[in-house]
Design a protein around this motif. Structure first.
Motif, PDB file in Angstrom:
ATOM      1  N   TYR A 168       0.819  -1.206   0.000  1.00  0.00           N
ATOM      2  CA  TYR A 168       0.000   0.000   0.000  1.00  0.00           C
ATOM      3  C   TYR A 168       0.856   1.260   0.000  1.00  0.00           C
ATOM      4  O   TYR A 168       0.500   2.262  -0.610  1.00  0.00           O
ATOM      5  N   GLU A 169       1.972   1.242   0.693  1.00  0.00           N
ATOM      6  CA  GLU A 169       2.741   2.474   0.824  1.00  0.00           C
ATOM      7  C   GLU A 169       3.254   2.967  -0.526  1.00  0.00           C
ATOM      8  O   GLU A 169       3.118   4.124  -0.868  1.00  0.00           O
ATOM      9  N   LEU A 170       3.855   2.044  -1.283  1.00  0.00           N
ATOM     10  CA  LEU A 170       4.389   2.428  -2.582  1.00  0.00           C
ATOM     11  C   LEU A 170       3.255   2.885  -3.498  1.00  0.00           C
ATOM     12  O   LEU A 170       3.385   3.851  -4.238  1.00  0.00           O
ATOM     13  N   ARG A 171       2.120   2.166  -3.392  1.00  0.00           N
ATOM     14  CA  ARG A 171       0.977   2.515  -4.227  1.00  0.00           C
ATOM     15  C   ARG A 171       0.499   3.929  -3.917  1.00  0.00           C
ATOM     16  O   ARG A 171       0.260   4.737  -4.818  1.00  0.00           O
ATOM     17  N   TYR A 172       0.389   4.242  -2.621  1.00  0.00           N
ATOM     18  CA  TYR A 172      -0.127   5.564  -2.255  1.00  0.00           C
ATOM     19  C   TYR A 172       0.907   6.664  -2.488  1.00  0.00           C
ATOM     20  O   TYR A 172       0.561   7.778  -2.877  1.00  0.00           O
ATOM     21  N   LEU A 173       2.172   6.346  -2.243  1.00  0.00           N
ATOM     22  CA  LEU A 173       3.196   7.352  -2.531  1.00  0.00           C
ATOM     23  C   LEU A 173       3.210   7.655  -4.023  1.00  0.00           C
ATOM     24  O   LEU A 173       3.380   8.803  -4.439  1.00  0.00           O
ATOM     25  N   ASP A 174       2.967   6.613  -4.817  1.00  0.00           N
ATOM     26  CA  ASP A 174       2.893   6.819  -6.262  1.00  0.00           C
ATOM     27  C   ASP A 174       1.682   7.688  -6.620  1.00  0.00           C
ATOM     28  O   ASP A 174       1.776   8.591  -7.458  1.00  0.00           O
ATOM     29  N   MET A 175       0.540   7.434  -5.966  1.00  0.00           N
ATOM     30  CA  MET A 175      -0.648   8.252  -6.222  1.00  0.00           C
ATOM     31  C   MET A 175      -0.406   9.705  -5.842  1.00  0.00           C
ATOM     32  O   MET A 175      -0.925  10.626  -6.464  1.00  0.00           O
ATOM     33  N   LEU A 176       0.386   9.883  -4.786  1.00  0.00           N
ATOM     34  CA  LEU A 176       0.706  11.243  -4.353  1.00  0.00           C
ATOM     35  C   LEU A 176       1.602  11.925  -5.390  1.00  0.00           C
ATOM     36  O   LEU A 176       1.406  13.088  -5.741  1.00  0.00           O
TER      37      LEU A 176
END
Lengths: 341, 341
Positions: A103-111
């Motif tokens: 989730y972290e990489l996914r959300y950092l990517d979304m950011l």
């Protein structure tokens, strides 16, 4: 008072163009830009706070990452965050981090891709804090340590640990147990965690609790059972194990659902609360109001934490300087029958 | 088995272009489009389910609207929905409808503007159902009636009401109270609501409960106190009022937090459970597992409701025909000490 529509009419452009000029996002011909700026000047137009929010934001969405939404503390926290974001004109996206490895990489990517305008981060991390440091986009860490450049908001857990310890001592305890999450005790960063572990100011309550007990010559066992789970029955299993392994315990300090499981198990075993066992719970979620006997609780200011996290996020989105990188809100003790002897 | 990358390489375009061709979204030169279609044909490429999701969706965001996220039933429901949506590659946006008057129009507008791909709707409505009927975009109603064209998912509340009534009768009750939300009882649509009220299949449990009691000659009071609130203390106030006004009550049927408030109040008043008072709670959220004495509960299949709601939503997003417009999942009775006499 001039509106954005007045400016648009005066400059003979659409309101969206005025908005693009104000926000600096999106392409506007230099000639048009100058005309819009001139109209803004001539009409003495000042975008209000709400309008400024609308200009500066990209998507109007803020992501909130928690370990598990069904845990009472996090459901009340996200409830408050959603209300505060909604009042500011933002939508709330949620993520249950406990079930999702990447989730972290996914959300950092979304950011980074600007799918969301910011992230309020209240979960465990398995990404090196350097990775967070390198992102120059709005992140607020709630009860989590993500490195010096990420603002961190939490309740005063040191005071929480001290209040809990002193209350149990006052109630005459000589042999106490505190439950800490298994992941809360790995000692290696400033807040006692390392990558892959919860690195949170919340762990300080355990250290302070143990220290106060030691100073008063009270025996203190720290049990590191997993605290986070969708199934409250696991708390019961842990409570039963504690009574089996430490039959002489006379005081317990644990998070709300854990403390209620200890209360239930004690009653099933015929232990009287508070006569035989004293209890202090931590968080002060609504469920603690329905226990019998009533439970003494260290109350985190959940609604204020939510509001403060959102305010910090809005400030970051608008590019404002934060007053402080670390914000600590006070906790309070709400005394119930479980320590009234 | 050819992948999207194989197709892209073969057609000498990027994977994003192949995706645009497949979804029909975004501009692709006709010449390029023909080349991509030819490559798809030659390589016999079939996008898999996950890839198809990615192609057909517009934003990958589904909104979930609930009355109040901090209510245990809704926090567990949204927890499950988020997990299921996440597994399908979707993000979850949440909205607390209880605090926000115009949320419906705002979210319906977001759905029309394709900011979200769909809405899972589990809150009260104040918009005429015709308005929902006219929107040809994915909406799933969870425990809510939004008109014939909107698929509706719920637990079997008729059976829930019957099980609860029969359990209290079996335990010897002669004078019972059931608590229904104030907004749950206005009778005017097929499910007993009208605009501005909760129009929900859930109210059927109250009618069935009252009917079974009547058939058995048991006195049944239906009290319409507000059930939805961030503050559990309001449940206690309502429980105290009940004992004051109906001192002879020997059985209570209420939602989980309400039933726990009744249990706590009964204990404070010196009433023994189950000897003097029998209790059945409704929903079966985690908090019921921590009560003492343990509480008999009608358990809604919250996780299955969440998964089914998401499956229906994914089907709608992909333009599939739903197997049924109305889906009803079974409830179960979990017997505790509160009805064991």
């Amino acid at each position: 008072m001039a509106t954005i529509q007045d400016v648009a009419r005066h400059a003979q452009v659409g309101a969206a163009t005025v908005s693009r000029v104000l926000s600096g996002n999106g392409y506007v011909k230099e000639e048009t830009r100058q005309r819009v700026l001139k109209s803004i000047d001539e009409l003495d137009y000042t975008p209000n706070e709400m309008a400024r929010n609308l200009f500066y934001r990209k998507t109007g969405i803020v992501a909130v990452i928690v370990p598990e939404l069904s845990h009472p503390f996090f459901s009340e926290l996200v409830n408050g965050i959603e209300m505060a974001l909604c009042a500011a004109g933002y939508q709330t996206m949620i993520c249950n981090a406990f079930y999702e490895e990447n989730y972290e990489l996914r959300y950092l990517d979304m950011l980074k891709r600007q799918v969301v305008d910011g992230i309020i981060f209240a979960a465990h991390t398995s990404v090196a804090v350097e990775r967070y440091q390198s992102i120059r986009r709005p992140i607020v860490a709630l009860d989590r340590y993500l490195g010096d450049s990420i603002p961190c908001l939490s309740a005063d857990h040191r005071e929480g640990g001290r209040l809990a310890a002193e209350e149990l001592i006052r109630a005459g305890c000589r042999n106490v147990v505190q439950f800490g999450g298994a992941n809360e005790t790995a000692p290696s960063t400033p807040f006692g965690g390392e990558h892959g572990w919860v690195s949170t100011p919340a762990v300080t309550r355990h250290a302070v609790f143990a220290q106060v007990m030691q100073e008063h010559g009270v025996t203190c066992h720290t049990r590191s059972d997993q605290w986070i789970t969708a199934d409250f029955e696991q708390y019961r299993v842990a409570a039963e194990a504690m009574f089996r392994e430490l039959p002489d315990v006379d005081g317990v300090f644990a998070t709300d659902p854990f403390a209620l499981a200890v209360l239930q198990t004690a009653q099933e075993l015929g232990r009287r609360v508070p006569q035989d066992l004293r209890l202090v719970s931590y968080d002060g979620t609504q469920m603690t109001k329905l226990a019998y006997p009533s439970v003494t609780t260290i109350v985190q200011p959940i609604e204020r934490l939510a509001q403060e996290a959102v305010q910090m996020m809005l400030d970051l989105i608008q590019g404002k300087e934060l007053a402080a990188q670390t914000v600590t809100l006070p906790v309070t003790l709400r005394r119930g029958a479980s320590t009234t002897v």
